[in-house]
Structures are given as C-alpha cells and as structure tokens.
Design a protein around this motif. Structure first.
Motif, PDB file in Angstrom:
ATOM      1  N   ALA A  50       0.870  -1.183   0.000  1.00  0.00           N
ATOM      2  CA  ALA A  50       0.000   0.000   0.000  1.00  0.00           C
ATOM      3  C   ALA A  50       0.898   1.222   0.000  1.00  0.00           C
ATOM      4  CB  ALA A  50      -0.888   0.007   1.241  1.00  0.00           C
ATOM      5  N   PRO A  51       0.503   2.284  -0.640  1.00  0.00           N
ATOM      6  CA  PRO A  51       1.308   3.507  -0.567  1.00  0.00           C
ATOM      7  C   PRO A  51       1.463   3.927   0.898  1.00  0.00           C
ATOM      8  CG  PRO A  51      -0.419   3.719  -2.220  1.00  0.00           C
ATOM      9  CD  PRO A  51      -0.694   2.456  -1.463  1.00  0.00           C
ATOM     10  N   GLY A  52       2.680   4.229   1.301  1.00  0.00           N
ATOM     11  CA  GLY A  52       2.917   4.602   2.701  1.00  0.00           C
ATOM     12  C   GLY A  52       2.765   3.449   3.661  1.00  0.00           C
ATOM     13  N   GLY A  53       2.935   2.214   3.183  1.00  0.00           N
ATOM     14  CA  GLY A  53       2.764   1.027   4.030  1.00  0.00           C
ATOM     15  C   GLY A  53       3.990   0.751   4.882  1.00  0.00           C
ATOM     16  N   TYR A  54       4.232   1.599   5.854  1.00  0.00           N
ATOM     17  CA  TYR A  54       5.382   1.464   6.749  1.00  0.00           C
ATOM     18  C   TYR A  54       5.160   0.341   7.761  1.00  0.00           C
ATOM     19  CZ  TYR A  54       6.852   6.024   5.016  1.00  0.00           C
ATOM     20  OH  TYR A  54       7.238   7.064   4.213  1.00  0.00           O
ATOM     21  N   GLY A  55       6.275  -0.179   8.307  1.00  0.00           N
ATOM     22  CA  GLY A  55       6.195  -1.194   9.359  1.00  0.00           C
ATOM     23  C   GLY A  55       5.408  -0.722  10.563  1.00  0.00           C
ATOM     24  N   GLY A  56       5.561   0.555  10.899  1.00  0.00           N
ATOM     25  CA  GLY A  56       4.832   1.107  12.041  1.00  0.00           C
ATOM     26  C   GLY A  56       3.339   1.218  11.807  1.00  0.00           C
ATOM     27  N   LYS A  57       2.916   1.222  10.554  1.00  0.00           N
ATOM     28  CA  LYS A  57       1.487   1.317  10.230  1.00  0.00           C
ATOM     29  C   LYS A  57       0.851  -0.054  10.002  1.00  0.00           C
ATOM     30  CE  LYS A  57       1.040   5.839   9.928  1.00  0.00           C
ATOM     31  NZ  LYS A  57       0.318   6.557  10.928  1.00  0.00           N
ATOM     32  N   LEU A  58       1.613  -0.995   9.394  1.00  0.00           N
ATOM     33  CA  LEU A  58       1.018  -2.282   9.027  1.00  0.00           C
ATOM     34  C   LEU A  58       1.373  -3.418   9.990  1.00  0.00           C
ATOM     35  CD1 LEU A  58       1.604  -2.144   5.164  1.00  0.00           C
ATOM     36  CD2 LEU A  58      -0.448  -1.508   6.439  1.00  0.00           C
ATOM     37  N   ALA A  59       2.644  -3.541  10.361  1.00  0.00           N
ATOM     38  CA  ALA A  59       3.066  -4.668  11.200  1.00  0.00           C
ATOM     39  C   ALA A  59       2.912  -4.382  12.692  1.00  0.00           C
ATOM     40  CB  ALA A  59       4.515  -5.035  10.881  1.00  0.00           C
ATOM     41  N   LEU A  60       3.153  -3.153  13.102  1.00  0.00           N
ATOM     42  CA  LEU A  60       3.094  -2.810  14.529  1.00  0.00           C
ATOM     43  C   LEU A  60       1.740  -3.090  15.175  1.00  0.00           C
ATOM     44  CD1 LEU A  60       4.612  -1.651  16.982  1.00  0.00           C
ATOM     45  CD2 LEU A  60       3.845   0.610  16.237  1.00  0.00           C
ATOM     46  N   PRO A  61       0.603  -2.760  14.543  1.00  0.00           N
ATOM     47  CA  PRO A  61      -0.685  -3.071  15.193  1.00  0.00           C
ATOM     48  C   PRO A  61      -0.877  -4.577  15.415  1.00  0.00           C
ATOM     49  CG  PRO A  61      -1.020  -1.597  13.316  1.00  0.00           C
ATOM     50  CD  PRO A  61       0.420  -2.015  13.297  1.00  0.00           C
ATOM     51  N   VAL A  62      -0.422  -5.385  14.467  1.00  0.00           N
ATOM     52  CA  VAL A  62      -0.527  -6.843  14.622  1.00  0.00           C
ATOM     53  C   VAL A  62       0.350  -7.284  15.794  1.00  0.00           C
ATOM     54  CG1 VAL A  62      -0.108  -9.075  13.520  1.00  0.00           C
ATOM     55  CG2 VAL A  62      -1.003  -7.145  12.159  1.00  0.00           C
ATOM     56  N   TRP A  63       1.580  -6.776  15.843  1.00  0.00           N
ATOM     57  CA  TRP A  63       2.503  -7.117  16.933  1.00  0.00           C
ATOM     58  C   TRP A  63       1.893  -6.754  18.281  1.00  0.00           C
ATOM     59  CZ3 TRP A  63       4.926  -4.428  20.824  1.00  0.00           C
ATOM     60  CH2 TRP A  63       5.975  -5.077  21.482  1.00  0.00           C
ATOM     61  N   ALA A  64       1.330  -5.557  18.392  1.00  0.00           N
ATOM     62  CA  ALA A  64       0.752  -5.114  19.665  1.00  0.00           C
ATOM     63  C   ALA A  64      -0.390  -6.029  20.099  1.00  0.00           C
ATOM     64  CB  ALA A  64       0.277  -3.666  19.556  1.00  0.00           C
ATOM     65  N   ASP A  65      -1.254  -6.431  19.178  1.00  0.00           N
ATOM     66  CA  ASP A  65      -2.360  -7.330  19.523  1.00  0.00           C
ATOM     67  C   ASP A  65      -1.857  -8.700  19.976  1.00  0.00           C
ATOM     68  OD1 ASP A  65      -4.280  -5.436  19.028  1.00  0.00           O
ATOM     69  OD2 ASP A  65      -4.839  -6.220  17.054  1.00  0.00           O
ATOM     70  N   VAL A  66      -0.886  -9.242  19.238  1.00  0.00           N
ATOM     71  CA  VAL A  66      -0.330 -10.553  19.608  1.00  0.00           C
ATOM     72  C   VAL A  66       0.342 -10.468  20.977  1.00  0.00           C
ATOM     73  CG1 VAL A  66       1.466 -12.244  19.029  1.00  0.00           C
ATOM     74  CG2 VAL A  66      -0.066 -11.381  17.242  1.00  0.00           C
ATOM     75  N   MET A  67       1.128  -9.427  21.191  1.00  0.00           N
ATOM     76  CA  MET A  67       1.865  -9.310  22.453  1.00  0.00           C
ATOM     77  C   MET A  67       0.946  -9.047  23.640  1.00  0.00           C
ATOM     78  SD  MET A  67       5.049 -10.001  21.984  1.00  0.00           S
ATOM     79  CE  MET A  67       5.998  -9.216  23.286  1.00  0.00           C
ATOM     80  N   LYS A  68      -0.128  -8.298  23.448  1.00  0.00           N
ATOM     81  CA  LYS A  68      -1.072  -8.101  24.556  1.00  0.00           C
ATOM     82  C   LYS A  68      -1.640  -9.442  25.004  1.00  0.00           C
ATOM     83  CE  LYS A  68      -3.555  -4.854  22.595  1.00  0.00           C
ATOM     84  NZ  LYS A  68      -4.565  -3.836  22.293  1.00  0.00           N
ATOM     85  N   SER A  69      -1.955 -10.308  24.047  1.00  0.00           N
ATOM     86  CA  SER A  69      -2.462 -11.636  24.394  1.00  0.00           C
ATOM     87  C   SER A  69      -1.371 -12.493  25.013  1.00  0.00           C
ATOM     88  CB  SER A  69      -3.000 -12.338  23.146  1.00  0.00           C
ATOM     89  OG  SER A  69      -4.113 -11.636  22.643  1.00  0.00           O
ATOM     90  N   ALA A  70      -0.169 -12.422  24.468  1.00  0.00           N
ATOM     91  CA  ALA A  70       0.929 -13.270  24.951  1.00  0.00           C
ATOM     92  C   ALA A  70       1.339 -12.918  26.375  1.00  0.00           C
ATOM     93  CB  ALA A  70       2.120 -13.163  24.010  1.00  0.00           C
TER      94      ALA A  70
END
Length: 188
Positions: free
Chosen positions: A84-104
């Motif tokens: 996606a245009p402007g698809g930075y790691g902080g925009k696309l991967a970070l939210p997934v990481w935060a959700d996984v880590m909150k559960s973990a």
C-alpha cells in the motif's frame, strides 16, 4: 526422530554494548516509530523493538520483545509488490505485533533473567562528537548528561567545538536517572 542438541552458550557481545542496544530499542517504543504500540494500540508493557520498511513498501515488519517474549511480524505479499502507498512497518506490522503481544503477556510466562551491570558513571557528552563535552559544547547547546558503564565513557574531549577543559555542572540540579538507569531498573 527429532534432532536434539545440547544447549550451546556463548557471550555474543560485552554486557555494556548489550545494555546500550536495549536502551536504544526501548527508546523506539517510547519515542520513536514503535510509540503507537503504546498510545494507539494499548500495549503498555516495558519493551524494545524496531520497525522496518523495504523500498517501494513491498515489505513491512516489526520485531519487538519484553523480558519474557520476542515476536516478529512481517506484512507482505507472496510475490514482491507494493502493499500500500505509505505502508510502513509502524502502520502495518506494529498493530498486529501489539495485539499478539497483549495476548501473549496475559499468559503465565516465566521471565528469562537478563544480566545487567551496575551503572556507575555520570558523564556530560557532546551531541555532535559523542566525546566528553567541553565548555564550548555547553555554550553551543550540544552538551547533555547521561549515565554510562565505565567501559563506554569516552576517553577524549570534543574537538568539534574546541574550548578548554571538560564541562562539569556547577549549578545544583535534581537527580534523575539517565537512560541507562531507567533501562537497568526495567531488567531488575
């Protein structure tokens, strides 16, 4: 049959370099590209991490850790193309990481003991040269104070700004933990 090997241990780097690296990764989470994990996605645990984005936004990733868990998230397509245009790691991967880590972190993991050395030197450094600050560095607004392990204290004064001897504070100031002090408390 499953292959099994004895645990192999080796010191990969000196403790003071490992501590400095941890300090930088924690700063990413508190003030850098990983900060949205805390203020937008609700991950409040002490952590360190790093975002990443490849050219043309073909891959976005975030790798982060707490004292107990390390997790990496990659977002991309099977055949390299712009996500996606402007698809930075902080925009696309970070939210997934935060959700996984909150559960973990909600699970009952046993922490791994991480060694941290005592921090015993408060030094004033120059932001430009990384060496010991002089009075000229202070006058140029480039001096800052931090706590460093003895092994990491520079041995020479800043040559960029010139000036006489090493800058030392004369006015009283409130004692605050430096970045290393905060990091050390995290691993206690």
């Amino acid at each position: 049959m499953i292959y099994s090997t004895p645990v192999l241990e080796a010191i990969a780097m000196p403790h003071y370099i490992a501590n400095a690296t941890r300090r930088l990764m924690e700063k990413v989470m508190d003030q850098g590209t990983g900060a949205p994990a805390r203020n937008e996605y609700g991950f409040k645990e002490k952590a360190g991490g790093k975002t990443g984005t490849t050219n043309d936004y073909k891959d976005a990733w975030f790798v982060g850790y707490t004292g107990e868990i390390t997790c990496g998230v990659w977002v991309g397509l099977d055949s390299p193309q712009t996500i996606a245009p402007g698809g930075y790691g902080g925009k696309l991967a970070l939210p997934v990481w935060a959700d996984v880590m909150k559960s973990a972190v909600a699970l009952d993991y046993k922490p791994v003991a991480l060694a941290a050395e005592a921090l015993d030197s408060e030094v004033t450094l120059c932001r430009v040269s990384g060496q010991l600050a002089t009075a000229a560095c202070q006058q140029a607004g480039q001096a800052y104070t931090d706590n460093l392990p003895v092994e990491m204290v520079p041995q020479s004064a800043c040559a960029v700004h010139g000036g006489g001897g090493i800058f030392t504070r004369t006015e009283p100031r409130e004692k605050k933990d430096g970045f290393f002090g905060r990091l050390f408390r995290w691993f206690k």
